[in-house]
Design an enzyme around this catalytic site. Structure first.
Site, PDB file in Angstrom:
ATOM      1  N   ASP A 163       1.072  -1.390   0.257  1.00 57.94           N
ATOM      2  CA  ASP A 163       0.026   0.325   0.271  1.00 57.94           C
ATOM      3  C   ASP A 163       0.696   0.946   0.165  1.00 57.94           C
ATOM      4  OD1 ASP A 163      -2.515   0.681  -0.227  1.00 57.94           O
ATOM      5  OD2 ASP A 163      -3.107  -0.110   2.307  1.00 57.94           O
ATOM      6  N   ARG A 171       3.856   2.733   3.202  1.00 57.87           N
ATOM      7  CA  ARG A 171       4.166   1.581   3.857  1.00 57.87           C
ATOM      8  C   ARG A 171       5.294   0.942   3.651  1.00 57.87           C
ATOM      9  NH1 ARG A 171      -0.516   2.844   6.209  1.00 57.87           N
ATOM     10  NH2 ARG A 171      -2.422   2.541   6.171  1.00 57.87           N
ATOM     11  N   ARG A 239      -6.374  11.645   0.299  1.00 55.10           N
ATOM     12  CA  ARG A 239      -6.630  11.043  -0.338  1.00 55.10           C
ATOM     13  C   ARG A 239      -6.615  11.026  -1.601  1.00 55.10           C
ATOM     14  NH1 ARG A 239      -8.060   5.669   2.824  1.00 55.10           N
ATOM     15  NH2 ARG A 239      -6.589   3.963   1.638  1.00 55.10           N
ATOM     16  N   LYS A 269      -8.825   2.064  -6.376  1.00 49.23           N
ATOM     17  CA  LYS A 269     -10.756   1.475  -5.484  1.00 49.23           C
ATOM     18  C   LYS A 269     -10.935   2.709  -4.538  1.00 49.23           C
ATOM     19  CE  LYS A 269      -6.102   2.277  -1.601  1.00 49.23           C
ATOM     20  NZ  LYS A 269      -5.164   1.977  -1.162  1.00 49.23           N
ATOM     21  N   HIS A 270     -12.313   2.431  -3.643  1.00 48.79           N
ATOM     22  CA  HIS A 270     -12.564   1.368  -3.760  1.00 48.79           C
ATOM     23  C   HIS A 270     -14.221   1.427  -4.382  1.00 48.79           C
ATOM     24  CE1 HIS A 270      -9.551   3.687  -0.573  1.00 48.79           C
ATOM     25  NE2 HIS A 270      -9.555   2.235  -0.312  1.00 48.79           N
ATOM     26  N   HIS A 282     -13.242   0.846   8.306  1.00 51.87           N
ATOM     27  CA  HIS A 282     -12.540  -0.022   8.811  1.00 51.87           C
ATOM     28  C   HIS A 282     -12.780  -0.410  10.886  1.00 51.87           C
ATOM     29  CE1 HIS A 282      -9.786   1.575   6.424  1.00 51.87           C
ATOM     30  NE2 HIS A 282      -8.394   1.325   6.184  1.00 51.87           N
ATOM     31  N   ASP A 354     -11.070  -5.360  -0.385  1.00 50.99           N
ATOM     32  CA  ASP A 354     -10.174  -3.855   0.391  1.00 50.99           C
ATOM     33  C   ASP A 354     -10.429  -5.618   1.987  1.00 50.99           C
ATOM     34  OD1 ASP A 354      -9.547  -2.512   1.679  1.00 50.99           O
ATOM     35  OD2 ASP A 354     -10.917  -0.516   1.470  1.00 50.99           O
TER      36      ASP A 354
END
Length: 430
Positions: A163, A171, A239, A269-270, A282, A354
């Protein structure tokens, strides 16, 4: 006062043990799991016993709560062992067939390697927790070892993903360079597609050198200006690439071209877009209530445009688009996956969910394991279990049951495996 102190200590030991057992299976507790749990539970039991000396009723209550906590933990670990045993005893060919559709993250490489060697997974997601003490050469060597193990077992090469969007989702930085959010670079520029391609090329070159073939980026959700102060992870406004469908599609197209220049694929995405969503998927379930006509002119538009051009893998969100399927999140929705994407849009590329560790996925009707079966049946290719690798076992166990009972039609799996093989022929590292 000594009596009150002992009462408080007994209550603290009992409550702590119960909270520990209750939270053990929750995603936020993943980083804290480990063998220390049993000594900790023993210490809490000893503390509860000592604190309640001379208090017969308090001792009975304290030890009852501690026993319940112990049984919860034993039960959780027992189910994990049972699922592992079921997978170990299953037909190896069937495990490999189903494993091709699972991409997992990990907390312990030693637990990952047996799955990798058996072909019980098709891909690995690498993130910050896996590489914190590693340099680029060490990461490259680790991934090379994984691929060597696959070749030695005559298995398809592993799909390795990460990611690395840039900005707040980076990441692999370090060792890769930390880049500002891509959207910031468009200010005052008219050549935004070229800017995005150069940005993507920097990431593509770095990821390819590490042995990573798939990047979970770009975010092509539209920025609707929604701000949720309790949103800790999604934060789409920081983002997103823009507010208008055409500009987002143009910028994402350039970005994907930059990645692909170095043999790394992008992920759109998404789907169907999280820009309208206030909740953080999340942490909780979310619903998109806009009419289908409005979604087709806005949030869905960059997805459909880029998918028609063959630009990248597509990631399915866990938000429920009520105009398309009011009963299931996008990641397991027959209405969205089978009817809209595979049917009306005639999309023949790869779909990935996801992370199934997210609360919006785990809380859906019927549970996560049933959702995994429904998702593959609808036309998804990869099920992503990134944050909580323990979820792999109940999901794989249910997939094995479904395959043995005829609930996963072989033709549908074969079509998906052809899509995966075609993708690997273009992006696999040899």
């Amino acid at each position: 006062m000594p009596g009150f102190t002992r009462l408080a200590a007994a209550a603290l030991c009992a409550t702590g043990a119960l909270a520990l057992a209750w939270c053990w299976n929750e995603p936020f507790f993943v980083a804290w799991r480990g063998p220390w749990i049993w000594p900790a539970l023993a210490a809490l039991a000893a503390g509860g016993w000592w604190s309640s000396i001379g208090w017969r009723h308090l001792r009975w209550l304290t030890m009852s709560v501690l026993t319940v906590a112990g049984l919860l933990l034993v039960g959780w670990h027992g189910m994990q062992r049972y699922w592992q045993w079921q997978i170990d005893e299953a037909d190896p060919a069937l495990v490999r067939q189903l494993g091709a559709h699972l991409m997992v993250g990990y907390t312990d490489e030693a637990a990952l390697l047996p799955l990798l060697e058996r072909g019980a997974i098709g891909g690995v997601f690498v993130t910050r927790r896996n590489i914190e003490r590693m340099n680029a050469a060490q990461i490259t060597a680790m991934i090379s070892r994984w691929q060597a193990l696959r070749r030695a077992r005559q298995l398809p090469l592993l799909v390795v993903a990460t990611d690395q969007e840039g900005g707040i989702v980076s990441r692999m930085a370090p060792p890769l360079p930390q880049q500002p959010p891509l959207r910031q670079l468009f200010a005052g520029r008219t050549d935004d597609e070229a800017v995005a391609e150069a940005y993507g090329a920097v990431q593509g070159q770095g990821l390819a050198a590490l042995g990573i073939q798939l990047n979970f980026s770009p975010v092509i959700d539209l920025d609707w200006g929604i701000s949720n102060p309790n949103d800790r992870y999604s934060r789409i406004g920081l983002r997103a690439l823009g507010e208008r469908p055409d500009e987002v599609a143009r910028r994402a197209r350039g970005y994907c071209a930059g990645l692909r220049r170095f043999g790394v694929d992008c992920t759109l995405k998404h789907l169907p877009g999280l820009g309208r969503v206030f909740e953080d998927t999340h942490a909780q379930s979310a619903r998109i209530t806009a009419p289908l006509a409005a979604l087709q002119q806005t949030d869905l538009k960059p997805f459909r445009q880029l998918m028609s051009e063959g630009a990248g893998v597509v990631m399915l969100s866990h938000a429920t688009a009520t105009a398309i399927d009011p009963d299931h999140p996008a990641s397991s929705s027959p209405g969205l996956i089978r009817d809209l994407v595979r049917g009306e849009w005639r999309y023949r590329g790869l779909l990935i969910t996801d992370d199934l560790s997210m609360s919006a996925a785990r809380e859906q009707a019927g549970g996560l394991a049933e959702a995994a079966v429904r998702s593959l049946n609808a036309g998804t290719d990869w099920l992503l279990i990134a944050w909580d690798p323990a979820l792999y076992y109940p999901v794989m166990d249910r997939l094995l049951q479904a395959a043995e009972r005829g609930e996963l039609p072989p033709g549908r799996l074969a079509a998906s495996q052809r899509r995966i093989a075609h993708w690997q022929s273009r992006f696999a590292v040899h």
